[in-house]
Scaffold this active site. Structure first.
Site, short mmCIF file in Angstrom:
data_model
loop_
_atom_site.label_atom_id
_atom_site.label_comp_id
_atom_site.label_asym_id
_atom_site.label_seq_id
_atom_site.Cartn_x
_atom_site.Cartn_y
_atom_site.Cartn_z
N GLY A 88 6.71 -5.96 -4.81
CA GLY A 88 5.41 -6.40 -4.29
C GLY A 88 4.30 -6.32 -5.31
O GLY A 88 4.51 -6.00 -6.49
N ILE A 124 1.44 -4.34 -5.55
CA ILE A 124 1.00 -3.07 -6.13
C ILE A 124 2.00 -2.60 -7.17
O ILE A 124 1.64 -2.19 -8.28
CB ILE A 124 0.84 -1.98 -5.03
CG1 ILE A 124 -0.30 -2.35 -4.10
CG2 ILE A 124 0.59 -0.61 -5.65
CD1 ILE A 124 -0.51 -1.39 -2.95
N ARG A 162 -2.47 -5.93 5.14
CA ARG A 162 -3.23 -6.71 6.13
C ARG A 162 -3.77 -7.97 5.47
O ARG A 162 -3.88 -8.06 4.24
CB ARG A 162 -4.36 -5.87 6.72
CG ARG A 162 -5.44 -5.48 5.75
CD ARG A 162 -6.61 -4.79 6.44
NE ARG A 162 -7.45 -4.10 5.48
CZ ARG A 162 -8.73 -3.82 5.67
NH1 ARG A 162 -9.34 -4.16 6.79
NH2 ARG A 162 -9.42 -3.18 4.76
N ARG A 217 -6.65 -2.00 9.17
CA ARG A 217 -5.38 -1.44 8.68
C ARG A 217 -4.52 -0.93 9.84
O ARG A 217 -3.30 -1.01 9.82
CB ARG A 217 -5.63 -0.32 7.68
CG ARG A 217 -6.33 -0.80 6.42
CD ARG A 217 -6.56 0.35 5.48
NE ARG A 217 -7.38 0.00 4.33
CZ ARG A 217 -8.70 0.11 4.27
NH1 ARG A 217 -9.39 0.54 5.31
NH2 ARG A 217 -9.35 -0.20 3.17
N ASN A 224 0.01 1.00 4.48
CA ASN A 224 -1.00 1.23 5.53
C ASN A 224 -0.45 1.16 6.95
O ASN A 224 0.53 0.46 7.18
CB ASN A 224 -2.12 0.20 5.38
CG ASN A 224 -3.15 0.66 4.37
OD1 ASN A 224 -3.53 1.83 4.36
ND2 ASN A 224 -3.60 -0.26 3.53
N ASP A 272 -10.29 5.18 -2.59
CA ASP A 272 -11.62 5.29 -1.96
C ASP A 272 -12.55 6.15 -2.82
O ASP A 272 -13.72 5.82 -3.02
CB ASP A 272 -11.47 5.91 -0.57
CG ASP A 272 -10.42 5.17 0.24
OD1 ASP A 272 -10.68 4.02 0.62
OD2 ASP A 272 -9.33 5.72 0.46
N HIS A 278 -8.05 6.69 5.68
CA HIS A 278 -8.18 5.55 4.76
C HIS A 278 -8.45 4.31 5.61
O HIS A 278 -7.55 3.54 5.93
CB HIS A 278 -6.91 5.40 3.92
CG HIS A 278 -6.93 4.16 3.06
ND1 HIS A 278 -7.85 3.96 2.05
CD2 HIS A 278 -6.15 3.05 3.06
CE1 HIS A 278 -7.64 2.79 1.48
NE2 HIS A 278 -6.62 2.21 2.08
P1 NAD Z 1 3.17 -6.70 -0.86
O1 NAD Z 1 3.41 -7.49 0.37
O2 NAD Z 1 2.81 -7.43 -2.12
O3 NAD Z 1 4.46 -5.83 -1.20
C1 NAD Z 1 5.09 -5.05 -0.21
C2 NAD Z 1 6.54 -5.00 -0.58
O4 NAD Z 1 7.17 -4.12 0.36
C3 NAD Z 1 7.25 -6.36 -0.45
O5 NAD Z 1 7.95 -6.66 -1.64
C4 NAD Z 1 8.19 -6.16 0.72
O6 NAD Z 1 9.41 -6.90 0.60
C5 NAD Z 1 8.43 -4.66 0.62
N1 NAD Z 1 9.02 -4.07 1.82
C6 NAD Z 1 8.83 -4.42 3.10
N2 NAD Z 1 9.61 -3.68 3.91
C7 NAD Z 1 10.29 -2.83 3.10
C8 NAD Z 1 11.26 -1.83 3.34
N3 NAD Z 1 11.69 -1.54 4.57
N4 NAD Z 1 11.75 -1.16 2.27
C9 NAD Z 1 11.34 -1.45 1.02
N5 NAD Z 1 10.44 -2.39 0.73
C10 NAD Z 1 9.92 -3.07 1.76
O7 NAD Z 1 2.08 -5.60 -0.50
P2 NAD Z 1 1.23 -4.70 -1.52
O8 NAD Z 1 -0.03 -5.43 -1.86
O9 NAD Z 1 2.08 -4.20 -2.62
O10 NAD Z 1 0.79 -3.52 -0.52
C11 NAD Z 1 1.75 -2.62 0.00
C12 NAD Z 1 1.12 -1.70 1.05
O11 NAD Z 1 0.14 -0.87 0.44
C13 NAD Z 1 0.39 -2.45 2.17
O12 NAD Z 1 0.67 -1.79 3.41
C14 NAD Z 1 -1.07 -2.29 1.81
O13 NAD Z 1 -1.90 -2.40 2.92
C15 NAD Z 1 -1.04 -0.88 1.26
N6 NAD Z 1 -2.17 -0.47 0.42
C16 NAD Z 1 -2.62 0.79 0.57
C17 NAD Z 1 -3.68 1.26 -0.22
C18 NAD Z 1 -4.19 2.66 -0.06
O14 NAD Z 1 -5.20 2.99 -0.70
N7 NAD Z 1 -3.58 3.52 0.72
C19 NAD Z 1 -4.26 0.41 -1.16
C20 NAD Z 1 -3.78 -0.90 -1.29
C21 NAD Z 1 -2.73 -1.33 -0.48
C1 LMR Z 2 -7.44 -1.11 0.28
O1 LMR Z 2 -8.19 -0.20 0.60
O2 LMR Z 2 -7.76 -1.96 -0.59
C2 LMR Z 2 -6.08 -1.21 0.92
O3 LMR Z 2 -5.91 -0.26 1.92
C3 LMR Z 2 -5.77 -2.58 1.41
C4 LMR Z 2 -6.56 -2.95 2.63
O4 LMR Z 2 -5.95 -3.45 3.59
O5 LMR Z 2 -7.78 -2.79 2.62
#
Ligand code: NAD
Ligand code: LMR
Length: 323
Positions: free
Chosen positions: A13, A15, A91, A97, A130, A158, A186
């Protein structure tokens, strides 16, 4: 030579595409430590993972020991020292979230059992997918053999956002700003708290801030920064999230000389419900994480904190059948 096994889920993905390269170039560990990367994603994207592996190899990172790519969580978690749980749905515009809770909760429930069976008991788990705090609660509930203090959820993004916005406002550099913390979830109820901030050891610039700017611009800007990024990029933050995961992990491995914020299992400190992952002000050393007690809270601060606690309790209620 020492070796650390780092598992990253969602490795195909957005990140992960920043995170993997930051981890391998960033020197969290000493020069003698090599990294084995276990990259997990779903079967459909195994070809993408193969491409990521080839690119990592092309970087000739000195710290890299080996890379495993797999769609089998039990293999990915085997003997892991660190597990970065990124794999989950992000999202899109207009969503909160918490709207991801039902979809993503099942992923975390399934993985936590396999973590329990396959990872080292000393493994450190960082929950990113999330809604991160409530997903961390699911992990803690099922990965019973992993101590709760080894599980944390990402709030560093954050904290970094808040620091950066404050640095522009006060004409300071980010490294001059200390004791900036984020309480709660978050989410848009999080509370970025500047009441204890010191800039170059002094609170003069903080006392000089317009309280209207703090309440009506700074706090909502930080709370809603994720949505602001989605509005512009059409996708959620990825490079800044990866950078924050790096910072979070660096603090766990090397400690920090500043106050830090992470979601941790609440021990009822500050009267917060003790069955939620809540972001507290923390002192982090190489060997332990401690909540900074005795911070005096204004009525305003308490009301923000209670609102975020309430939201986390309601997220927990939504997934109560899983717990
Ligand atoms: P993305 O869709 O680009 O990548 C997610 C990856 O997870 C995909 O490749 C998908 O195939 C994989 N996936 C789905 N189900 C899976 C499973 N069961 N096992 C293994 N892999 C699986 O998303 P992203 O932009 O990389 O974001 C990932 C998550 O991080 C999202 O939930 C996003 O909201 C969250 N996020 C959190 C924060 C934070 O500060 N906590 C910040 C940014 C994003
Ligand atoms: C963020 O804070 O950027 C991530 O949690 C992604 C989101 O859904 O806001």
């Amino acid at each position: 030579m020492n070796k650390k096994i780092i598992t990253i889920t969602g490795a195909a993905g957005n990140i992960a595409y920043s995170l993997i390269f930051r981890l391998l170039s960033g020197n969290i560990f000493n020069q003698d430590t090599k990294i084995q990367l276990n990259l997990l994603d779903v079967s459909a994207v195994l070809p993408v993972l193969k491409g990521v592996k080839l690119e990592v190899e092309d970087c000739a990172f000195k710290q890299l020991d080996s890379i495993l790519i797999t769609d089998k969580p039990e293999k990915a978690f085997s003997d892991s020292d660190f597990i970065l749980l990124v794999g989950a749905k992000p999202r899109s515009k207009g969503m909160q979230r918490a709207d991801l809770l039902i979809d993503n909760a099942n992923i975390f429930q399934g993985q936590s059992k396999l973590i329990n069976e396959n990872a080292k008991k000393s493994t450190k788990i960082i929950v990113v997918g999330n809604p991160a705090n409530t997903n961390a609660l699911i992990i803690q509930n099922y990965a019973k053999d992993i101590p709760a203090e080894n599980i944390s959820s990402l709030m560093r993004l954050d904290q970094n956002r808040a620091k950066s916005i404050l640095s522009s406002k006060t004409n300071s550099r980010v490294e001059q700003i200390h004791q900036l913390i984020v309480w709660g979830n978050h989410s848009a109820t999080q509370y970025p708290d500047i009441n204890n901030v010191l800039i170059d050891g002094s609170n003069q610039k903080i006392l000089g801030l317009d309280s209207d700017w703090v309440s009506n611009e700074f706090i909502p800007r930080v709370q809603n920064r994720g949505a602001e990024i989605i509005e512009h990029r059409g996708k959620s933050s990825a490079a800044s999230a990866a950078s924050a995961i790096f910072d979070h992990m660096n603090s766990l491995v090397n400690g920090s000389n500043d106050w830090e914020s992470m979601g941790i299992m609440s021990p009822n400190s500050y009267g917060i419900d003790d069955q939620i992952f809540f972001s507290y002000p923390l002192n982090i050393t190489k060997s332990k994480i401690e909540i900074i007690d005795n911070i005096s809270l204004t009525d305003d601060s308490l009301s923000y904190i209670k609102k975020s606690e309430k939201e986390l309790i309601s997220e927990r209620d939504i997934i109560k059948d899983l717990l």
